[in-house]
Motif scaffolding. Structure first.
Motif, mmCIF file in Angstrom:
data_model
loop_
_atom_site.group_PDB
_atom_site.id
_atom_site.type_symbol
_atom_site.label_atom_id
_atom_site.label_comp_id
_atom_site.label_asym_id
_atom_site.label_seq_id
_atom_site.Cartn_x
_atom_site.Cartn_y
_atom_site.Cartn_z
ATOM 1 N N TYR A 34 -2.174 -9.845 0.382
ATOM 2 C CA TYR A 34 -1.984 -8.800 -0.989
ATOM 3 C C TYR A 34 -1.000 -9.616 -2.122
ATOM 4 C CZ TYR A 34 0.639 -5.193 -4.048
ATOM 5 O OH TYR A 34 1.203 -4.600 -4.784
ATOM 6 N N TYR B 109 6.277 -0.787 -0.046
ATOM 7 C CA TYR B 109 5.449 0.249 0.729
ATOM 8 C C TYR B 109 5.610 1.811 0.277
ATOM 9 C CZ TYR B 109 5.293 -3.346 4.286
ATOM 10 O OH TYR B 109 4.821 -4.392 4.909
ATOM 11 N N LEU C 223 3.030 2.135 -2.219
ATOM 12 C CA LEU C 223 1.790 2.145 -1.665
ATOM 13 C C LEU C 223 1.514 3.309 -0.667
ATOM 14 C CD1 LEU C 223 1.531 -1.679 -0.546
ATOM 15 C CD2 LEU C 223 0.257 -0.638 -2.454
ATOM 16 N N ASP C 224 2.468 4.123 -0.778
ATOM 17 C CA ASP C 224 2.496 5.536 -0.023
ATOM 18 C C ASP C 224 2.470 4.977 1.643
ATOM 19 O OD1 ASP C 224 2.394 7.249 -2.206
ATOM 20 O OD2 ASP C 224 0.223 7.020 -2.379
ATOM 21 N N GLY C 225 3.252 4.049 1.845
ATOM 22 C CA GLY C 225 3.456 3.753 3.199
ATOM 23 C C GLY C 225 4.873 3.731 3.723
ATOM 24 N N ASP D 40 -0.341 1.964 7.928
ATOM 25 C CA ASP D 40 -0.813 2.520 6.782
ATOM 26 C C ASP D 40 -0.549 1.586 5.496
ATOM 27 O OD1 ASP D 40 -1.802 4.655 8.199
ATOM 28 O OD2 ASP D 40 -0.247 6.213 7.585
ATOM 29 N N ALA D 41 0.697 0.969 5.765
ATOM 30 C CA ALA D 41 1.068 0.028 4.567
ATOM 31 C C ALA D 41 0.094 -1.394 4.572
ATOM 32 C CB ALA D 41 2.438 -0.311 4.747
ATOM 33 N N ALA E 37 -3.302 -0.009 3.198
ATOM 34 C CA ALA E 37 -3.401 -0.117 1.754
ATOM 35 C C ALA E 37 -3.126 -1.420 0.878
ATOM 36 C CB ALA E 37 -1.810 0.720 1.448
ATOM 37 N N GLU F 26 -6.622 -3.170 1.177
ATOM 38 C CA GLU F 26 -7.294 -2.614 0.213
ATOM 39 C C GLU F 26 -7.258 -2.992 -0.855
ATOM 40 O OE1 GLU F 26 -10.401 -0.382 -1.460
ATOM 41 O OE2 GLU F 26 -9.905 -0.836 0.786
ATOM 42 N N GLN F 27 -5.988 -3.079 -1.597
ATOM 43 C CA GLN F 27 -5.795 -3.745 -2.900
ATOM 44 C C GLN F 27 -6.306 -5.310 -2.872
ATOM 45 O OE1 GLN F 27 -2.608 -2.686 -5.410
ATOM 46 N NE2 GLN F 27 -2.236 -0.801 -4.166
#
Length: 838
Positions: A27, A79, A82-84, A154-155, A158, A161-162
């Motif tokens: 990332y 995080y 990133l909603d993690g 989840d983090a 995320a 994905e970015q």
């Protein structure tokens, strides 16, 4: 997300490991502009089966040092974006009075390192936030409202994905079987699905790290360990719990336990058992996992005896009993799940970050918990892209996590497992900063060691060296020298002999074992030009002269402060400190040496011993032994000579870290025992005392001499550190552009000495410096001790330039008390250098 069957043939950067550290690195690399990044993992994306997959994700931000705290705070912010991450706060409770005092200090260190909102809670206030605990069994707690839980999987997804949206590719179910190296450079990542040619490879595999080291012949001092995690059934106190409003995390470090809420259930993490070490090659494969009913390779079958019986060598209570004492309703609970989950420890408990010296393009990011994962990814990505470790673009001192901090013995299985087990055992223990490891001691001993034992030396471990801190025999001189007492915590692992030795070197003579100082020999026709390029000061001086200089990175951050002796036209010795200086600083020199053979760099950390002879009578002691003329005219200050002490060949440097008249003498190791005997015998009529490093440290503070690793680090430049006098901008050196800019812009912070106003008072490092009657931290103490010659406690701190003027009143917060102090000009002792120049 790229999960297809076809791997790319090549990539600029391959990251091995798609857990939270590998995804964080990918990332951050893509955010810095890299597009050709490929991430592979042997498991499915992103629940890959490593520690990320089972980690409970507790983010307590206040770490044991500034680096770990800064990485944890950055991880929380990243995080959360990133909603993690779920902010629920975190509380550490105190079971004992010692722990309660420790939490007072921990809150203050958190404030020093930028943790906002930390507060101390009464037992009832803890119970208000965590109702199921029994407040009668604790003395209070340290609460940080911004602590919380990271959902590592989840983090990771995320961040991936970015990274993918910026061009990175991710491949799961891809096992790396080899790393191919040619001519000292990484070439190819070999997998069970094909090969990828790579310019750079980052290994972020955590518990499997040593296996990758074996592939390329690099020692990775890391050992996987298992700890236990259980989840109860529903607790009455959590019935109907709102999943959107969670209790704070809870740590019970006096019993090596932590807790977190799972809705109406409660999770218990336990280190309260013997160290359960695992060899990396013995981590279970798919077939074994299936047979045992385990979900991930990073799991082991739960061993109930380690939960219900007391197997921890330092505890007198089993994990289950300790958990039930704090949370009584657990006594009636059943546990719906229980695992032994793996993570890993290095010999010093710190991560492994950075590039391999022997192999260009091979990087490591290992031994990192979820707590610091986001920050570690930022540091290593900047390091790979910019050549300098940074955290979120800012200078950071990553020295404590540098892969090259380890000494040669750290690569052994015996050492790694012994110290790794100790780190596991002590991870939640109340360890005094001066408490020394008991395992793997006596590895490196100077030739003076046996005599030092006879003199009652208190040895500290420094890079494997046994380094005397003080000598018990000097306590006999307490009738002659008055030494103030110290309060309980600061008195532990300390002796008044330090004060005796400090005073004795000021009025007679002392001898100090300086064998741990590292001499790096730089020779060849290109030696002068080479050192001019690496050091901030002009070292093109006549043979026999000494220069003090800094060695900086491209950001102008101080990698080392060194003493450079020119011994011939084509021969220099660069003297640096002990511990990890031998490997870190010599590596920087080797890596920057020209390839044309004009320069040779030789690290003399194991074949050279040293003794410092300091004090007003040092000339008298040495004159009868040394062939050289020691008068001021013949041997002036800051010069060096090669001569003989009786029959012992020595290199003598006229300087003194104690700030007194004196010389450092270095000799081949085999002459060391005789060197000590001759100096000790000649000094007997002058009352010579053996002097440890504790006194050398306090005398140097009085003189304003810097100590690398505390008040001089890569986080600061020479102007901020107050050693701008060692910067010659007429020369061209690494970091010059940054220093020119810094000088033109002016400094925002400055290292200054503070003396404590209360007679006999002393504080410790890491504590906040405050405005009088204010609560905002101006800075924090980087180094502290008592100045026995000036009879005052001393604290050095970086303060804002506007607050750094001499005479300014400040306060230092320590153990919930505030100590009044005054900013001073330096040096505090002998400002005209009369003692050193006489």
């Amino acid at each position: 997300m790229s999960t297809g069957n076809t791997l790319p043939d090549s990539a600029g950067t391959v990251v091995v490991g798609a857990g939270c550290v590998g995804c964080s690195a990918a990332y951050h690399l893509t955010r810095l502009g890299r597009e050709d990044v490929v991430v592979v993992d042997q498991g499915p994306l992103f629940e890959t089966g490593g520690s990320t997959s089972h980690a409970p994700g507790l983010v307590f931000q206040t770490g044991g040092n500034k680096l770990m705290t800064r990485m944890a705070s950055y991880t929380r912010r990243l995080y959360e974006d990133l909603d993690g991450f779920r902010t629920c706060g975190g509380i550490e409770v105190a079971y004992t009075e010692d722990r309660w005092d420790f939490l007072k200090r921990k809150r203050e260190r958190g404030q020093s390192y930028g943790i906002e909102g930390g507060e101390l809670l009464s037992p009832d206030a803890v119970a208000d936030r965590v109702p199921q605990i029994d407040p009668e069994v604790i003395r209070g707690g340290y609460y940080v409202p911004t602590d919380g839980k990271a959902h590592a999987v989840d983090a990771s997804a995320a961040m991936a994905e970015q990274a993918r949206s910026a061009g990175a590719e991710f491949y799961g179910d891809t096992t790396v079987t080899d790393l191919e190296v040619e001519d000292g450079e990484i070439q190819t990542v070999v997998t069970d699905r094909g090969t990828i040619d790579a310019d750079e490879v980052l290994v972020a595999t955590n518990i499997w790290g040593p296996l990758f080291g074996d592939m390329v012949g690099v020692d990775i001092p890391l050992v996987p360990c298992a700890h236990q995690y259980l989840v109860s059934d529903e607790l009455p106190e959590l019935a109907g719990a709102d999943r959107e409003i969670e209790q704070p995390l809870l740590r019970h470090q006096d019993r090596s336990l932590y807790f977190r809420q799972h809705g109406e259930r409660y999770g218990i993490g336990s280190y309260n058992h013997e160290s359960l070490l695992v060899d990396p090659e013995d981590i279970y494969g798919p077939e074994k996992l299936e047979d045992l009913g385990l979900e991930y390779p990073s799991l082991r079958e739960f061993t109930s005896e380690h939960f219900y019986e007391n197997t921890h060598p330092d505890h007198d209570q089993a994990a289950y009993d300790a958990a039930c004492e704090l949370v009584p309703s657990l006594r009636d609970a059943e546990f719906e799940s229980a695992i032994n989950g793996m993570f890993c420890f290095t010999p010093d408990g710190m991560p492994i970050l950075g590039p391999t010296e022997e192999i260009d393009g091979l990087w490591w990011a290992l031994a990192i918990w979820v707590t610091q994962s986001g920050g570690a990814g930022s540091i290593v990505a900047h390091w790979m892209e910019d050549g300098v470790p940074r955290l979120d673009g800012e200078r950071v001192d990553a020295t404590g996590a540098h892969i090259s901090r380890f000494q040669p013995h750290a690569g052994s299985r015996e050492y790694t497992r012994g110290r790794g087990a100790q780190q596991y055992q002590e991870v939640y223990q109340l360890i005094h900063p001066r408490e020394q490891p008991q395992d793997q001691r006596g590895l490196r001993r100077s030739p003076f060691y046996r005599r030092q034992e006879e003199l009652g030396a208190e040895f500290y471990d420094s890079g494997g060296w046994e380094t005397p801190q003080w000598y018990e025999t000097n306590e006999a001189l307490l009738e002659e020298y008055d030494v103030p007492d110290r309060p309980d915590w600061l008195d532990r692992g300390w002796s008044k002999a330090q004060g005796v030795e400090h005073r004795a070197v000021r009025d007679r003579v002392a001898m100090v074992d300086m064998t741990t100082y590292t001499g790096i020999e730089v020779t060849g026709d290109g030696a002068t030009a080479f050192l001019q390029r690496l050091l901030t000061n002009d070292v093109d001086v006549s043979p026999g002269r000494i220069r003090y200089a800094a060695m900086c990175n491209e950001d102008g951050g101080i990698l080392a402060d060194v003493t450079v002796a020119r011994l011939a036209e084509d021969r220099y010795t660069v003297f640096t400190g002990g511990g990890n200086s031998a490997t870190l600083h010599s590596r920087w020199l080797r890596e920057h040496a020209p390839d044309d053979g004009s320069v040779s760099v030789r690290t003399r950390d194991s074949d050279m011993c040293g003794i410092g002879v300091f004090g007003p009578d040092s000339r008298a002691v040495l004159s009868s032994l040394v062939e050289a003329d020691l008068s001021n005219d013949a041997f002036p200050f800051y010069t060096a000579q090669e001569t003989y002490l009786e029959s012992v060949p020595v290199t003598m440097l006229r300087l003194s870290y104690a700030g007194e008249l004196g010389w450092e003498l270095y000799a081949p190791m085999e002459y060391g025992a005789r060197l000590w005997e001759l100096i000790e015998d000649a000094g007997d009529e002058y009352g010579i005392v053996p002097m440890g490093w504790a006194a050398l440290d306090s005398t140097s503070m009085e003189k304003g001499f810097r100590l690398w690793g505390t008040d001089v680090t890569p986080e600061y430049d020479p102007y901020e550190a107050g050693i701008g006098f060692a910067v010659d901008l007429e020369t061209d050196f690494i970091g010059k552009d940054a220093l020119v800019e810094a000088r033109e812009n002016g400094i925002d912070r400055k290292l200054v000495p503070i003396t404590l106003d209360e007679p006999g008072a002393v504080v410790d490092t890491g504590y906040p410096v405050l405005e009088p009657d204010g609560d905002d931290a101006l800075g924090y103490v980087t180094r502290a001790d008592y100045g026995y010659s000036i009879d005052a406690g001393i604290a050095y701190a970086y303060l804002p330039a506007a607050a750094a003027e001499a005479g300014r009143d400040v306060e230092i917060s320590y153990e919930n008390d505030r100590y009044a102090g005054t900013v001073r000009d330096e040096p505090l002792f002998d400002p005209d250098r009369e003692k050193m120049l006489r």
